[in-house]
Design an enzyme around this catalytic site. Structure first.
Site: not given
Length: 937
Positions: A543, A546, A621
């Site tokens: 997760d 980025e 998300d």
């Protein structure tokens, strides 16, 4: 005279000093030195692709993170009338010697790319004391070609011709700088920094004489002039007016400073915008919470997004120079973020062109892939950046996840609930925060909530399911793992120096590891291997890759904090690339530690080449809104056309409005319908996965007191597994044939221009046309059936002609689905998981109306034997005129293969009869691997 000298110089391999107007042949290509002293190097690949590098000295070009292939072509060189050219199997690349202008032709002589040399720029920029270059190129001014790919973006952009796209990694945006054109090429832009495709200029805040009115309930408490609408990042919140600030701070107590009941905040900005240029004005609203934008009283945008995850929404206005327009923005802040950006129109020829502009690089560097079809463009991309390995078969079953399972008992109860109700499931997911509160990065379990994680995994396996674990690149600095990484210089220090705290408990200092050296990746993997791998987990959820150490920092702050401590490379120069080395490090570790097992990685972000790391991506998300459901379709389609075959999304949307999360009875019907429609869409995406915040999404829970909803969800659970022979074969094609599972209509029907801009339909594999419903209480929808084929309604069995828009029924419990005439779709029995033995039972559905073929693929499903030829293929061929189906001779074998099997056949002629995949076979044969021909009148 200069050209004659250049021709002579090109024959010498000993030339060391580049002269203006010089052309030199080099291995696999040539270097042209322009009149301005720039070097343009073209290198050819055996498959027909070209690499183009432009710099003062092309030797300074950085090594690629994305591309792993080396130039290996043997092109034919020519020099004629001021142009130097290379011709290979894919076509010809020509460079004008004077200015370096590039023109690329396809193998049939058709023009693919024509550069506007005047727009090319290599501009020095200083980053942390280092010299880098901002770069830009432009091709095909005034083009009408269709343009696709570029990764995943959330603005409902399908065909990028005329659009602006900023490639910048974010929770919900994935930057993959590969563009695919209907003109017959792909272009891979090899740059790791933020890149703008379309308008090369950064959008600016819209500066007006805004009147800003701040309200508490119905009371206006502040009215003031503001130049811009700009509460974009944390640092901008200091501009909030004091009167409103007091009310916000007291919101934590539920009362305002006067002791009365809490009043809701609202801000209204009103401004008159008089454009200086006529044409299409583009706007980007960065926002969270509820916002509505009107222009001259007409609503142009209405959105909601969770406050910790704001992002952009695009809108356009056609305006006339000198004619003012009244803009109004109404916002319910709820301590959120907002900013309005704008770009003036650009010349029409520039608006409709192919333009890349990057903030930082060592050179202009890109690859051109001549490609007669879009499938060829995907194959060329993967030859450059790496093939997509086979995923395990269970990855294509159903995934259940929750944010989050707080204990191992919760997780195990969910698996048992699915098994007890007979609803198929393959995978359960343990999301973040299974560790002790103050130990993020320890890769350990809280012993109170997870007393025996090894037993938890074992019990999941005993129920014929698999389990994925969330592992972040994030660390609390006091953990042993963080200390080890920091000791080697492999932990980002700047987030810690900034004093940033996360959202857990009281808030903890945190940072990420730096994956840009093999040593750092080795330590990170070893820590995973020693702590989590022995517990038996099957898949790895990576997760926030980025990296996202704080969602509401400015881009400038994110760049600064991302400067690599191990390599010294400025964050601005590597901004988009983090997820690639991170995923590769874990994938390589898994392959070494478990050489006989297929890895599976799910990562929130990706970059060019991420598919080679056994990685699937998801859309982040996203909010649980109808608009966001619609946005997922084009997001997934363009990621697929950027060469990444395995994609998924949070069914139902990750974050919910209070009206849903509080289970308000007045809004429960809409929430259930939204989830049902999203679930229907999810059943026909590469990975079928439910995940999100409360309310819980598990099928036996969410539909417990809605029998029709439960029937619908269960129907799509089972249909996914019935279609598994088809789905797994299509998935195998992503490895063996560089195929694409989720296919924009333009891929297969490019000649039908009506398909180029369709952003809410697609093909799932070669046969199934999917048309999700993305509006509340809609019970029929229009869809387009592409020309060049006939189509059979999978829900009703009726045949319809292609090349027309039709209106079809869409009851809440069913989504429109069509099958192409001529398709052959193999199916299996209803099973509870892919671990269940089907006994080899197979049904072959033939959709009459055209000749067709399909080759069934099967293997063991989890091991690496496919690399050594341990698989089987069974060709299936339908002859329409003869009405015969040939089940061909089986080719190959693998451990556990059913040598003999029962195959049923059903032919769908399009004359109605109900759900086609529920029809029973009309013929059944025993098949032992020998070819069988069946006449089916």
């Amino acid at each position: 005279m200069r050209l004659a000298l250049a021709a002579t110089a090109s024959l010498s391999a000993l030339t060391t000093t580049a002269l203006a107007g010089e052309v030199r042949q080099v291995e696999h290509g040539m270097i042209v030195t322009t009149d301005a002293g720039e070097e343009v190097r073209i290198l050819a690949f055996e498959d027909g692709s070209f690499r183009v590098t432009i710099a003062r000295d092309v030797a300074d070009a950085a090594d690629s993170l994305m591309v792993i292939a080396e130039a290996d072509g043997a092109p034919r060189f020519a020099l004629n009338e001021g142009w130097a050219s290379l011709t290979s199997s894919g076509g010809t690349a020509m460079v004008q010697v004077s200015d370096g202008r590039l023109v690329v032709y396809g193998r049939e002589g058709e023009m693919l790319l024509d550069e506007n040399a005047a727009a090319r720029s290599i501009t020095p920029v200083e980053l942390e004391g280092q010299e880098w270059f901002a770069t830009r190129v432009q091709f095909n001014r005034g083009t009408d070609e269709g343009l696709y790919g570029l990764g995943q973006h959330q603005n409902r952009q399908m065909n990028y011709n005329g659009e602006d796209v900023e490639l910048a990694q974010h929770n919900m945006a994935i930057a993959v700088p590969y563009l695919v054109s209907t003109r017959g090429y792909g272009l891979l832009w090899d740059n790791n920094s933020i890149t703008r495709v379309g308008d090369p200029e950064l959008y600016a805040k819209l500066a007006l004489d805004w009147r800003a009115d701040y309200y508490l309930g119905d009371r206006q408490v502040v009215s003031r002039a503001e130049e811009t609408v700009d509460y974009q990042y944390i640092r901008d919140q200091k501009r909030w007016p004091a009167a409103a600030t007091a009310a916000v701070e007291s919101a934590t107590t539920g009362q305002n400073t006067a002791g009365n009941s809490l009043e809701e905040q609202r801000v209204v900005w009103t401004g008159s915008f008089t454009p200086e240029t006529s044409g299409t004005h583009k706007f980007r609203l960065y926002s969270s919470s509820y916002v509505t934008v009107t222009a001259d009283g007409e609503e142009v945008l209405r959105r909601w997004r969770q406050n910790w995850n704001p992002w952009y929404h695009n809108f356009e206005l056609e305006l006339t120079a000198g004619e003012p327009i009244e803009l109004q923005i109404e916002w319910e802040p709820n301590q959120g973020y907002i900013a309005l950006e704008h770009a003036d129109p650009i010349f029409d020829a520039d608006r409709h062109s192919v333009s890349f502009a990057s903030e930082a690089g060592k050179a202009i560097d890109y690859y051109v892939v001549p490609a007669p079809s879009m499938d060829d463009a995907i194959a060329g991309y993967r030859r450059l950046t790496g093939r997509a390995p086979m995923m395990p078969e269970w990855a294509f079953g159903f995934w259940q996840s929750r944010q989050r399972y707080n204990t191992q008992v919760e997780l195990l109860d969910v698996v048992s609930a699915y098994r007890d109700t007979g609803i198929p499931i393959d995978n359960i997911v343990q999301d973040w925060f299974y560790w002790p509160e103050d130990s993020w990065g320890c890769h350990c379990f809280d012993p109170v909530r997870f007393p025996d994680p090894s037993a938890m995994v074992r019990e999941v396996h005993e129920q014929d399911a698999r389990i994925m674990i969330s592992v972040w690149p994030k660390f609390y600095p006091a953990t042993d793992h963080a200390r080890e990484l920091a000791a080697g210089g492999y932990l980002y220090e700047r987030p810690l120096e900034a004093g940033q705290l996360d959202w857990v408990g009281p808030g903890y200092p945190n940072t990420f590891y730096d994956p840009y050296t093999p040593e750092a990746r080795g330590i990170y993997w070893r820590q995973m291997r020693d702590t989590l791998l022995p517990l038996g987990f099957d898949a790895w959820w990576m997760d926030a890759t980025e990296p996202d150490w704080h969602s509401n920092l400015s881009i400038e702050e994110r760049k600064y904090q991302m400067t690599s401590p191990a390599t010294g490379v400025p964050g601005a120069a590597i901004f988009n690339s983090y997820p690639l080395p991170h995923a590769e490090g874990v994938a390589e570790g898994l392959r070494e530690a478990q050489p006989d097992r297929r890895p599976f990685i799910l990562t929130r972000s990706g970059f060019g080449g991420v598919q080679r790391a056994s990685a699937a991506l998801w859309s982040g998300d996203v909010a649980a809104r109808w608009d966001d459901l619609r946005d997922q379709i084009s997001a997934g389609l363009n990621l697929s056309l950027a060469g990444v075959p395995h994609w998924t999304h949070d069914i139902g949307g990750f974050s919910l409005e209070d009206r849903y999360s509080r289970e308000d009875p007045d809004h429960l019907p809409e929430w259930r319908e939204l989830y049902t429609r999203w679930f229907q869409f999810g059943a026909f995406t590469p990975l079928f996965r439910s995940h999100g915040e409360f309310p819980h999404r598990e099928t036996p829970i969410i539909a417990a007191d809605d029998p029709a909803m439960l029937e619908s969800l269960t129907y799509y659970h089972r249909l996914r597994y019935v279609l598994m022979p088809y789905i797994y074969t299509v998935a195998a094609g992503t490895h063996f044939d560089d195929g694409t599972i989720m296919r924009p209509l333009v891929m297969d029907f490019e000649a039908d221009r009506a398909t180029w801009d369709i952003d809410d339909q697609y093909l799932f594999g070669p046969a199934l046309l999917v048309a999700p419903v993305t509006e509340f209480e809609v019970r029929e929808r229009q869809l387009y059936l592409p020309a060049g084929a006939e189509w059979i309604d999978a829900n009703h069995g009726r045949r319809l002609a292609g090349g027309q828009t039709v209106t079809v029924a869409a009851p809440r419990e069913r989504m429109p689905l069509f099958v192409r005439a001529g398709a052959i779709v193999p199916t299996g029995p209803v099973i509870q998981s892919t671990a269940q033995d089907t006994g080899g039972v197979l049904n072959v559905h033939v959709f009459a109306g055209a000749d067709g073929s399909f080759t069934l693929y099967e293997d063991e499903g989890t091991d690496m034997g496919y690399r050594d030829g341990e698989f089987s293929r069974v060709p299936l061929t339908w002859d329409e005129s003869a009405r015969t189906l040939v089940i061909g001779e089986r080719m190959g074998s693998f451990p556990g293969m059913h040598e003999a099997r029962e195959i049923g056949v059903v032919v769908h002629d399009g004359d109605g009869g109900g759900s086609v995949f529920s029809e029973e076979p009309t013929r059944t044969i025993a098949y032992d691997g020998e070819a069988v021909e069946l006449y089916l009148p």
